[in-house]
Structures are given as structure tokens and as C-alpha cells.
Design a protein around this motif. Sequence first.
Motif, mmCIF file in Angstrom:
data_model
loop_
_atom_site.group_PDB
_atom_site.id
_atom_site.type_symbol
_atom_site.label_atom_id
_atom_site.label_comp_id
_atom_site.label_asym_id
_atom_site.label_seq_id
_atom_site.Cartn_x
_atom_site.Cartn_y
_atom_site.Cartn_z
ATOM 1 N N ALA A 1 0.694 -0.563 -0.025
ATOM 2 C CA ALA A 1 -0.179 -0.377 0.161
ATOM 3 C C ALA A 1 1.004 1.296 -0.208
ATOM 4 C CB ALA A 1 -1.421 0.229 1.154
ATOM 5 N N ALA A 2 2.304 0.977 1.147
ATOM 6 C CA ALA A 2 2.720 2.212 1.254
ATOM 7 C C ALA A 2 3.824 2.473 -0.513
ATOM 8 C CB ALA A 2 3.991 2.426 1.835
ATOM 9 N N THR A 3 4.046 1.068 -1.169
ATOM 10 C CA THR A 3 4.454 1.748 -2.736
ATOM 11 C C THR A 3 3.102 2.292 -3.304
ATOM 12 O OG1 THR A 3 5.762 -0.001 -1.560
ATOM 13 C CG2 THR A 3 5.481 0.522 -3.953
ATOM 14 N N ARG A 4 2.044 1.650 -3.377
ATOM 15 C CA ARG A 4 1.178 1.912 -4.559
ATOM 16 C C ARG A 4 0.856 3.712 -4.251
ATOM 17 N NH1 ARG A 4 -1.279 -2.351 -3.196
ATOM 18 N NH2 ARG A 4 -2.751 -1.900 -1.637
ATOM 19 N N THR A 5 0.993 4.349 -2.833
ATOM 20 C CA THR A 5 0.279 5.591 -2.607
ATOM 21 C C THR A 5 1.601 6.492 -3.389
ATOM 22 O OG1 THR A 5 0.502 4.987 -0.390
ATOM 23 C CG2 THR A 5 -1.696 4.788 -1.070
ATOM 24 N N SER A 6 2.716 6.008 -2.924
ATOM 25 C CA SER A 6 3.733 7.085 -3.032
ATOM 26 C C SER A 6 3.612 7.725 -5.107
ATOM 27 C CB SER A 6 5.182 6.543 -2.082
ATOM 28 O OG SER A 6 5.760 5.122 -3.473
ATOM 29 N N GLY B 1 5.357 5.598 -6.986
ATOM 30 C CA GLY B 1 6.670 5.459 -7.191
ATOM 31 C C GLY B 1 7.942 6.195 -6.972
ATOM 32 N N ALA B 2 7.100 7.160 -5.570
ATOM 33 C CA ALA B 2 8.478 7.411 -5.162
ATOM 34 C C ALA B 2 9.102 6.611 -3.823
ATOM 35 C CB ALA B 2 8.259 8.869 -4.454
ATOM 36 N N VAL B 3 8.393 5.248 -3.779
ATOM 37 C CA VAL B 3 9.495 4.924 -2.552
ATOM 38 C C VAL B 3 9.130 3.387 -2.925
ATOM 39 C CG1 VAL B 3 10.451 6.528 -0.775
ATOM 40 C CG2 VAL B 3 8.545 4.840 -0.810
ATOM 41 N N ARG B 4 9.960 2.592 -3.222
ATOM 42 C CA ARG B 4 8.564 1.324 -3.041
ATOM 43 C C ARG B 4 9.320 0.023 -2.146
ATOM 44 N NH1 ARG B 4 11.434 -2.903 -6.925
ATOM 45 N NH2 ARG B 4 10.252 -4.402 -6.591
ATOM 46 N N LEU B 5 8.730 -0.429 -1.286
ATOM 47 C CA LEU B 5 9.174 -1.079 0.028
ATOM 48 C C LEU B 5 8.225 -2.343 -0.303
ATOM 49 C CD1 LEU B 5 7.590 1.187 2.537
ATOM 50 C CD2 LEU B 5 10.622 0.978 1.518
ATOM 51 N N ALA B 6 9.149 -3.846 0.096
ATOM 52 C CA ALA B 6 8.358 -5.048 0.196
ATOM 53 C C ALA B 6 10.095 -5.728 0.467
ATOM 54 C CB ALA B 6 9.133 -5.308 -1.692
ATOM 55 N N GLU B 7 9.274 -6.787 1.009
ATOM 56 C CA GLU B 7 10.223 -8.027 1.730
ATOM 57 C C GLU B 7 10.459 -8.846 1.058
ATOM 58 O OE1 GLU B 7 10.965 -11.534 5.672
ATOM 59 O OE2 GLU B 7 8.497 -10.882 4.571
ATOM 60 N N LEU B 8 11.971 -9.179 0.593
ATOM 61 C CA LEU B 8 12.667 -10.143 -0.560
ATOM 62 C C LEU B 8 12.796 -11.715 0.831
ATOM 63 C CD1 LEU B 8 15.111 -8.385 -2.308
ATOM 64 C CD2 LEU B 8 12.668 -8.990 -2.816
ATOM 65 N N PRO B 9 11.891 -12.490 1.201
ATOM 66 C CA PRO B 9 11.625 -13.283 1.732
ATOM 67 C C PRO B 9 12.508 -14.958 2.061
ATOM 68 C CG PRO B 9 9.466 -13.709 1.127
ATOM 69 C CD PRO B 9 10.514 -12.580 0.384
ATOM 70 N N PHE B 10 13.042 -15.407 2.483
ATOM 71 C CA PHE B 10 13.506 -16.584 2.424
ATOM 72 C C PHE B 10 14.874 -17.054 1.686
ATOM 73 C CE2 PHE B 10 8.790 -17.414 3.290
ATOM 74 C CZ PHE B 10 9.120 -17.754 4.207
ATOM 75 N N THR C 1 10.064 -2.269 9.546
ATOM 76 C CA THR C 1 9.207 -2.126 9.036
ATOM 77 C C THR C 1 7.706 -1.174 8.789
ATOM 78 O OG1 THR C 1 9.249 -4.215 7.899
ATOM 79 C CG2 THR C 1 7.649 -3.057 7.464
ATOM 80 N N ASP C 2 7.490 -1.615 10.767
ATOM 81 C CA ASP C 2 6.816 -0.032 11.012
ATOM 82 C C ASP C 2 7.952 1.270 11.340
ATOM 83 O OD1 ASP C 2 4.737 -2.060 11.501
ATOM 84 O OD2 ASP C 2 5.136 -1.687 13.510
ATOM 85 N N TRP C 3 8.843 1.055 10.943
ATOM 86 C CA TRP C 3 9.985 2.631 11.194
ATOM 87 C C TRP C 3 9.842 3.366 9.756
ATOM 88 C CZ3 TRP C 3 13.455 4.468 8.958
ATOM 89 C CH2 TRP C 3 14.650 5.744 9.132
ATOM 90 N N LEU C 4 10.201 2.348 8.834
ATOM 91 C CA LEU C 4 10.261 2.608 7.318
ATOM 92 C C LEU C 4 8.884 3.543 6.827
ATOM 93 C CD1 LEU C 4 12.440 -0.132 6.316
ATOM 94 C CD2 LEU C 4 13.309 2.202 6.036
ATOM 95 N N LEU C 5 7.988 2.734 7.399
ATOM 96 C CA LEU C 5 6.834 2.820 6.723
ATOM 97 C C LEU C 5 6.245 4.593 7.174
ATOM 98 C CD1 LEU C 5 3.828 0.120 7.141
ATOM 99 C CD2 LEU C 5 5.036 0.899 5.119
ATOM 100 N N ASP C 6 6.385 4.749 8.717
ATOM 101 C CA ASP C 6 6.117 5.806 8.737
ATOM 102 C C ASP C 6 6.720 6.767 8.804
ATOM 103 O OD1 ASP C 6 5.555 7.803 11.273
ATOM 104 O OD2 ASP C 6 6.756 8.114 11.758
ATOM 105 N N ALA C 7 8.566 7.116 8.339
ATOM 106 C CA ALA C 7 9.261 7.102 7.734
ATOM 107 C C ALA C 7 8.753 7.941 6.375
ATOM 108 C CB ALA C 7 10.838 7.199 7.471
ATOM 109 N N ALA C 8 8.144 6.698 5.824
ATOM 110 C CA ALA C 8 7.555 7.116 3.941
ATOM 111 C C ALA C 8 6.373 8.128 3.861
ATOM 112 C CB ALA C 8 7.692 5.737 3.646
ATOM 113 N N THR C 9 5.555 8.362 4.954
ATOM 114 C CA THR C 9 4.327 9.163 5.152
ATOM 115 C C THR C 9 4.421 10.841 4.034
ATOM 116 O OG1 THR C 9 5.257 9.610 7.658
ATOM 117 C CG2 THR C 9 3.386 8.015 7.274
ATOM 118 N N GLU C 10 6.530 10.685 4.484
ATOM 119 C CA GLU C 10 6.089 11.912 3.416
ATOM 120 C C GLU C 10 5.780 12.374 1.768
ATOM 121 O OE1 GLU C 10 10.072 14.610 3.384
ATOM 122 O OE2 GLU C 10 10.184 13.098 4.868
ATOM 123 N N TYR C 11 6.453 10.612 1.787
ATOM 124 C CA TYR C 11 6.161 10.890 0.340
ATOM 125 C C TYR C 11 4.957 9.880 -0.667
ATOM 126 C CZ TYR C 11 11.001 10.586 1.466
ATOM 127 O OH TYR C 11 12.275 11.461 1.954
#
Length: 200
Positions: A23-28, A30-39, A189-199
Amino acid sequence: MADTALTAPPRSPLAQAAGRLAAATRTSGGAVRLAELPFLAQLNVRLDAKGTAAEAVGLALDLQLPLQPNTVVRAGELTVLWLGPDEWLLVGPPGSEGELESRIRTAAGDEHVSVTDVSAQRTTLLVAGPRAHDLLAHGCALDLHPRSFGSGRCAQTTLGRTQVIVVARADSRAGFWVLVRSSFAGYLTDWLLDAATEYV
């Protein structure tokens, strides 16, 4: 007696945050893209950088272990991070840790080498997009501009008061990997999402 133990499929440390990251990636926009690369497979390798094992292991992995501090070497799907004069982190595709460990141990032969599977210790966050540098700058003291921290660079540092390894991807547009201990992944992750709110 029948084995009644149930085995659940592995669950990534950030499985519950996937929707919020998307959701953060969509609403930004394209300014920021956040995802987990698991395993991702992660092996901590210790050996004498000047010994014969270093060259043999490099040949077995089809790459040369990086010898300069805070540098990265990539070959195909493998990435090797310099962590210290005799220590590297080998990152590979999910599920490849056993095969990679076997290749390293076989190549080293009788030479002293330590290989530790640390895949479950950390997860990897992808932070990309035109504002990725700005987002990470909110909580990281390193200068992550491509002039100072471009392709082929990595560093052990703190981000939002959390110990991480930051890796510049092969292309500056590809952003960064942020490797974080699984137990701190939710907080970061919570920190990054909070920091990304300005974008957003």
C-alpha cells in the motif's frame, strides 16, 4: 507409533506487513518502493583471505571474494558482502543454502573454513524508488548518495536505531537491500512506513 507432528510451511517475519508495504508503494506514486525479499539463503563464511581456501572457494562460486572493506561482488544470483578482513556474507536464492555450503566446504578441502547458515537470522527489505536515499537518510548516518555509496558497496550500520546491513543494488534505480535481524524486522518496517508518509 505414527508421527503426529504437524509441519507448517515457513512464514516470513514480515508476512503480516506485506499488505502495508504494498500500500505504501502504491500511494507513494512510485517515489518509494518497499517490499520484503523473504527466505534468501545467507551463509556467514570465515576463512583466511590470503590462504588457498579463498581462491578455491571463489572458483567454486564462480566469483572472487571481495577483499576491499564494505564492497560487494555479484555473479548471477549470488551476492557476496565483505563484513571483515576474514568474514563474508554470501546471499543466494531461497533454498540454496545447503548446496552453497557443500560447494564451499568441498572447495576448501582441508583448509580451515567456517560456514554458518544464518538464513533464518535475518530477512531482507527492498527499499527502492527515486526517494529511497531520502527515506533511509531519515534514520541512517551514512551518506547513501550514489556518489558515495553506489553499486558494489555495503555497510554494517544502524537504521532507525536498528542494526542492519545496507547493500547498494547493482543499478542505483534498483535501490537498496536492508538486511535486518528477524526479531527487529517488524519494528524496522513500522519505522520505514512511518518515515515514508511524507512521500505518500
